[in-house]
Design an enzyme around this catalytic site. Structure first.
Site, mmCIF file in Angstrom:
data_model
loop_
_atom_site.group_PDB
_atom_site.id
_atom_site.type_symbol
_atom_site.label_atom_id
_atom_site.label_comp_id
_atom_site.label_asym_id
_atom_site.label_seq_id
_atom_site.Cartn_x
_atom_site.Cartn_y
_atom_site.Cartn_z
ATOM 1 N N HIS A 160 15.953 -10.226 -32.310
ATOM 2 C CA HIS A 160 16.215 -8.801 -32.140
ATOM 3 C C HIS A 160 17.670 -8.580 -31.718
ATOM 4 C CE1 HIS A 160 12.092 -8.158 -32.726
ATOM 5 N NE2 HIS A 160 11.677 -7.878 -31.501
ATOM 6 N N CYS B 186 9.623 -8.001 -25.247
ATOM 7 C CA CYS B 186 10.748 -8.806 -25.733
ATOM 8 C C CYS B 186 12.080 -8.062 -25.664
ATOM 9 C CB CYS B 186 10.482 -9.272 -27.156
ATOM 10 S SG CYS B 186 10.032 -7.952 -28.311
#
Length: 335
Positions: A240, A128
């Protein structure tokens, strides 16, 4: 189009269901697979109730065109041959195959054509943190070659799964209630804290998560770029964030970079310091793009540029990226 989701009950599996529906992905039949723990559960997709089948070594994948897998590296390795046996394209969200030479590692905004060369009918979805970073790096690489990247990540609890999000909620409640704090999903209490470790440490002092960013970036971008990362778990729930420094072959002005990001595929420019406008995870959870802001010249390097990005790691960092790979294959009639 016959589609399967392996690991349907997990956080990413559930996101697959939402993303496929949101994007009106062409599906004639949808199969859901899971472990003994999740087999038998039922989920509604486009008005139809679908029961999760137990993942087994049998002929259940006969006729399947695309199989999205997000059940962990061990499961992916064990069942890859079963899934692809009858011609299904396996788009795998685990770390099992990412660095294998005969399996493409794909981010559609960066290297979509790599998905066309898949000897084992497996395409790997990158980590990711790597996905959202290379989407941003691509905009700069189009201007001039990137030689070095330094990146610090600020990774949300959900990167460790739905149970990790629940634990963070519970830890905050326990702290505020003056109760002992439950710690199971992370090495330490995450509430009111930061943990500068994601995954296990390797011999060179970097964690596996940090080395993924080094190795995966080079493979995806077909580049000799060197990436030095520090990955930190933070007490945010979802999305994130990354603080990125790049060194390019020639200087890139802030104005040039801003223009590149504004027109970059999969990117949204959010960079207005005067109005305190910059990407923040709290407000960008559930969004598709990677958001870019805080664009500055690096004061320590004349060929340096620094910027800040935020992306939803369950969406673009996992399910959405995989679905976009499948959409590309359909678009070019390669499936």
């Amino acid at each position: 189009m016959k589609v399967a989701i392996v690991g349907a009950s997990g956080a990413v599996g559930q996101e697959f269901l939402r993303v496929l529906d949101e994007r009106n992905f062409p599906i004639d039949e949808l199969l859901l697979f899971g472990s003994t723990r999740s087999a038998g559960r039922k989920y509604t997709f486009r008005g139809k109730e679908i029961e999760v089948k137990l993942l087994q070594h049998n002929d259940d994948f006969k006729g399947v065109d695309i199989a999205f897998a997000s059940a962990g590296a061990g499961t992916s390795r064990e069942f890859a041959d079963t899934i692809t046996k009858y011609g299904a394209v396996m788009i795998d969200n685990s770390s099992a195959f990412r660095m294998e030479k005969d399996i493409p590692l794909v981010v559609p905004e960066v290297n979509p054509d790599d998905a066309l060369n898949r000897p084992r009918n497996i395409i790997a979805n990158p980590n990711c943190t790597t996905i959202q970073m290379v989407v941003a790096l691509k905009a700069i690489e189009n201007l001039t070659h990137i030689k070095r990247v330094h990146v610090s990540t600020y990774q949300a609890a959900s990167g460790a799964g739905a149970a990790a999000m629940d634990e963070l909620y519970e830890q905050y409640r326990q702290v505020l209630a003056g109760e002992p704090v439950t710690v199971e999903k992370f090495a330490y209490q995450l509430a009111f804290n930061l943990i500068p470790q994601i995954d296990v440490f390797t011999d060179n002092g970097y964690t596996k998560e940090e080395m993924k960013m080094y190795n995966e970036t080079r493979k995806i971008m077909h580049s000799d770029v060197k990436v030095s990362a520090t990955c930190v778990r933070v007490p945010a729930l979802r999305s994130h964030s990354e603080s990125i420094w790049v060194e390019t072959e020639r200087p890139v002005s802030v104005e040039e970079a801003r223009e590149a990001f504004a027109h970059g595929e999969g990117l949204v420019l959010m960079d207005n310091p005067e109005k305190k406008e910059y990407p923040m995870p709290l407000f960008l959870a559930g969004k598709d793009p990677v958001y870019v802001g805080r664009i500055r010249k690096d004061l320590a390097n004349e060929n340096g540029l620094t910027f800040w990005i935020v992306g939803d790691q369950i969406k673009k960092g996992a399910a959405l990226n995989a679905v976009q790979i499948a959409e590309y294959l359909i678009k070019v009639k390669n499936i």
